[in-house]
Design a protein around this motif. Structure first.
Motif, short mmCIF file in Angstrom:
data_model
loop_
_atom_site.label_atom_id
_atom_site.label_comp_id
_atom_site.label_asym_id
_atom_site.label_seq_id
_atom_site.Cartn_x
_atom_site.Cartn_y
_atom_site.Cartn_z
N VAL A 47 -2.57 -8.14 -5.59
CA VAL A 47 -1.69 -7.34 -6.46
C VAL A 47 -0.58 -8.28 -6.94
O VAL A 47 0.10 -8.91 -6.14
N HIS A 48 -0.42 -8.36 -8.26
CA HIS A 48 0.53 -9.30 -8.84
C HIS A 48 1.53 -8.54 -9.72
O HIS A 48 1.23 -8.25 -10.88
N PRO A 49 2.69 -8.23 -9.16
CA PRO A 49 3.69 -7.47 -9.92
C PRO A 49 4.35 -8.34 -10.99
O PRO A 49 4.29 -9.57 -10.94
N LEU A 71 -1.09 6.44 -9.86
CA LEU A 71 -0.95 5.09 -9.31
C LEU A 71 -2.06 4.85 -8.29
O LEU A 71 -2.37 5.73 -7.50
N GLY A 72 -2.66 3.69 -8.32
CA GLY A 72 -3.74 3.39 -7.39
C GLY A 72 -3.24 3.17 -5.97
O GLY A 72 -2.07 2.84 -5.74
N ARG A 77 0.22 0.86 -1.57
CA ARG A 77 0.24 0.07 -0.33
C ARG A 77 1.11 -1.18 -0.52
O ARG A 77 1.91 -1.53 0.34
N PHE A 78 0.95 -1.84 -1.68
CA PHE A 78 1.76 -3.03 -1.97
C PHE A 78 3.24 -2.66 -2.01
O PHE A 78 4.08 -3.39 -1.46
N ALA A 79 3.58 -1.55 -2.64
CA ALA A 79 4.98 -1.11 -2.70
C ALA A 79 5.53 -0.89 -1.29
O ALA A 79 6.66 -1.30 -0.98
#
Length: 87
Positions: A47-49, A71-72, A77-79
């Motif tokens: 995941v690349h914000p 939202l996936g 999970r990344f958040a």
């Protein structure tokens, strides 16, 4: 969506659908340390914000997939993982 919607750290935005947050740090070394850990997390998760930063802050945007209405799970999970790195 997981707990990120109820956490004041993240804001859900529409059009386009995304999560955003601004993180504050006491000094540049703390900011840099966070950025290094966030980069490692991105590499592990894929995941690349979108990131912008200054000496004592980091802005993160997690865009949903194009055309998505929710939202996936990987973004949520990344958040949550970013929250853990920040705390």
């Amino acid at each position: 969506m997981t707990s990120t919607t109820s956490n004041p750290l993240w804001s859900r935005r529409e059009r386009p659908l995304r999560l955003e947050c601004r993180l504050e740090f006491p000094d540049y070394p703390a900011t840099r340390d966070f950025l290094d850990r966030a980069a490692a997390l991105s590499e592990r998760t894929g995941v690349h914000p979108d990131i912008s930063f200054g000496r004592t802050y980091v802005n993160l945007t997690l865009p949903a997939d194009e055309g998505a209405t929710e939202l996936g799970e990987s973004l949520c999970r990344f958040a949550n993982d970013i929250e853990a790195l920040y705390r």
